[in-house]
Design a protein around this motif. Structure first.
Motif, mmCIF file in Angstrom:
data_model
loop_
_atom_site.group_PDB
_atom_site.id
_atom_site.type_symbol
_atom_site.label_atom_id
_atom_site.label_comp_id
_atom_site.label_asym_id
_atom_site.label_seq_id
_atom_site.Cartn_x
_atom_site.Cartn_y
_atom_site.Cartn_z
ATOM 1 N N ARG A 16 0.844 -1.214 0.000
ATOM 2 C CA ARG A 16 0.000 0.000 0.000
ATOM 3 C C ARG A 16 0.876 1.261 0.000
ATOM 4 O O ARG A 16 1.008 1.920 -1.027
ATOM 5 C CB ARG A 16 -0.945 -0.033 1.215
ATOM 6 C CG ARG A 16 -2.071 0.986 1.137
ATOM 7 C CD ARG A 16 -1.681 2.404 1.546
ATOM 8 N NE ARG A 16 -1.177 2.503 2.913
ATOM 9 C CZ ARG A 16 -0.669 3.624 3.422
ATOM 10 N NH1 ARG A 16 -0.584 4.725 2.691
ATOM 11 N NH2 ARG A 16 -0.193 3.648 4.658
ATOM 12 N N ASP A 17 1.518 1.565 1.113
ATOM 13 C CA ASP A 17 2.304 2.807 1.198
ATOM 14 C C ASP A 17 3.472 2.744 0.215
ATOM 15 O O ASP A 17 3.854 3.749 -0.394
ATOM 16 C CB ASP A 17 2.822 2.976 2.637
ATOM 17 C CG ASP A 17 2.993 4.422 3.059
ATOM 18 O OD1 ASP A 17 3.055 5.297 2.174
ATOM 19 O OD2 ASP A 17 3.074 4.695 4.274
ATOM 20 N N HIS A 208 4.724 4.668 12.844
ATOM 21 C CA HIS A 208 4.802 4.570 11.377
ATOM 22 C C HIS A 208 5.827 5.611 10.908
ATOM 23 O O HIS A 208 5.490 6.785 10.736
ATOM 24 C CB HIS A 208 3.398 4.837 10.820
ATOM 25 C CG HIS A 208 3.263 4.832 9.341
ATOM 26 N ND1 HIS A 208 2.702 3.780 8.634
ATOM 27 C CD2 HIS A 208 3.563 5.765 8.393
ATOM 28 C CE1 HIS A 208 2.666 4.073 7.345
ATOM 29 N NE2 HIS A 208 3.189 5.273 7.166
ATOM 30 N N HIS A 210 8.542 7.197 8.323
ATOM 31 C CA HIS A 210 9.179 7.293 7.002
ATOM 32 C C HIS A 210 10.645 7.644 7.255
ATOM 33 O O HIS A 210 11.008 8.138 8.318
ATOM 34 C CB HIS A 210 8.451 8.335 6.144
ATOM 35 C CG HIS A 210 7.153 7.794 5.606
ATOM 36 N ND1 HIS A 210 7.033 7.290 4.338
ATOM 37 C CD2 HIS A 210 5.944 7.626 6.194
ATOM 38 C CE1 HIS A 210 5.789 6.853 4.162
ATOM 39 N NE2 HIS A 210 5.109 7.039 5.274
ATOM 40 N N ASN A 250 8.780 4.382 3.568
ATOM 41 C CA ASN A 250 8.743 3.942 4.964
ATOM 42 C C ASN A 250 10.103 3.367 5.325
ATOM 43 O O ASN A 250 10.877 2.968 4.460
ATOM 44 C CB ASN A 250 7.723 2.810 5.140
ATOM 45 C CG ASN A 250 6.335 3.238 4.755
ATOM 46 O OD1 ASN A 250 5.968 3.138 3.604
ATOM 47 N ND2 ASN A 250 5.577 3.725 5.704
HETATM 48 MG MG MG Z 1 2.909 6.468 5.332
#
Ligand code: MG
Ligand code: HMG
Length: 299
Positions: A16-17, A208, A210, A250
């Motif tokens: 997804r990301d 989460h 990055h 990420n």
């Molecule tokens: Mg993200």
């Protein structure tokens, strides 16, 4: 130094990301083959796609097919990003085990990302969360830009906490706190987490990160010292938010595993299999992925 945990749970967000901002189209059958590989690495949760406006995120416009055709490992939870009722309907049709709703701590990023004010976002998410819970689905609430916003600059814990409160009141099971543009340093992480822990247990919180400035591994190490045991990461370090200019992917799952296993922390994930799944998607994208562990473990 505070104690580190014995086990850590990783959610793989690469499909997804990782893919949402990619210009190279990854064919549906390759996404499925890749997620099937990821399903056999020992990872226990995979965010396999997002059910957003496909004109804005064309890379994931095949979310329904992907959800329907992946080979489910009964030990893995398959979740997806959902912004509204329409997205929930499609996600349920695709057979999600759980969903993640999302919003930002910064008003400007929220508007750029989901085209509405923070205040106008709550009623939409309220209905989505209620309906997802009625279907027995796990719901995570992402809060983006919890440290810095690309448009508004520094975001303080006092801004983040009321949003977390609202999302928990609306019924999310847990919260994933996004360093969307990868600017935070451990001091900021410690400040935010220690404030959050005055209200919530560490089990409710997922970090989460990055990795725009290479700080994510240091930030994970700091978070663990505050009792956080759940992290999102993306295989090979793929990814980025299209509404956060300049933001990198990420933190790489490969690098997180190198850290955790090196510290003797159990994840249940096989680094060799992660390496194989990284090389698979690297070949499909035709470019080197940023993970440093992937680079040194040979390509
Ligand atoms: Mg993200
Ligand atoms: P809107 O424009 O306010 O919504 O978008 P709308 O209801 O007016 O719909 C506009 C068009 O989108 C219509 O189509 C709808 O049918 C369609 P048109 O009439 O133009 O042909 N539409 C949809 N189509 C499919 N599925 C749907 C859907 N909803 C509307 N669910 C909306 C509001 C939120 C939908 C839009 O702004 C959007 O899709 N944004 C996507 C943003 C996004 O995906 N950003 C990246 C993910 S967030 C992130 O990466 C951060 C995170 O990783 C954490 C971190 O790092 O901090 C989670």
């Amino acid at each position: 130094m505070k104690k580190l945990p014995y086990t850590v749970r990783i959610k793989e967000v690469g499909p997804r990301d990782g893919l949402q901002n990619e210009k190279t189209w990854v064919p549906t059958e390759s996404k499925i083959a890749w997620i099937n590989l990821l399903s056999n690495t020992g990872i226990r949760e995979i965010e396999f796609s997002s059910f957003v406006n496909p004109k804005l995120i064309p890379a994931l416009s095949d979310a329904r097919e992907v959800g329907k055709l992946i080979k489910r490992n009964p030990h893995v939870t398959y979740s997806a990003l959902v912004p509204n009722q329409r997205g929930l309907e499609f996600a349920l049709e695709a057979g999600v085990d759980g969903i993640s709703v999302f919003m930002s701590a910064s008003e400007t990023h929220n508007r750029k990302n989901i085209n509405k004010s923070i205040g106008d976002t709550y009623p939409i998410l309220k209905q989505v969360i209620q309906d997802a819970k009625k279907e027995g689905k796990h719901v995570t609430g992402y809060v983006s830009t919890v440290f810095d916003c690309p448009y508004e600059g520094r975001i303080l814990p006092g801004t983040v906490i009321p949003i977390c409160d609202q999302l928990l009141d609306l019924g999310v099971d847990d919260l994933s706190l996004g360093d969307t543009i990868g600017t935070a340093v451990p001091l900021q992480v410690e400040e935010l987490i220690s404030e959050l822990l005055e209200y919530y247990t560490p089990e409710k919180l997922i970090m989460h990160f990055h990795d725009t400035r290479g700080m994510a591994i240091a930030n994970i190490h700091s978070s663990m010292q505050y009792g956080i045991t759940r992290f999102d990461s993306s295989i090979g370090g793929l990814g980025g938010c299209p509404y956060a200019p300049g933001a990198a992917g990420n933190v790489a799952t490969n690098d997180v595993l190198y850290l955790l296993h090196g510290l003797g922390i159990k994840t249940g994930i096989d680094e060799k299999k992660i390496q194989e799944a990284s090389l698979f998607i690297q070949n499909k994208l035709g470019k080197a992925l940023p993970s440093k562990s992937l680079l040194v473990s040979g390509q």
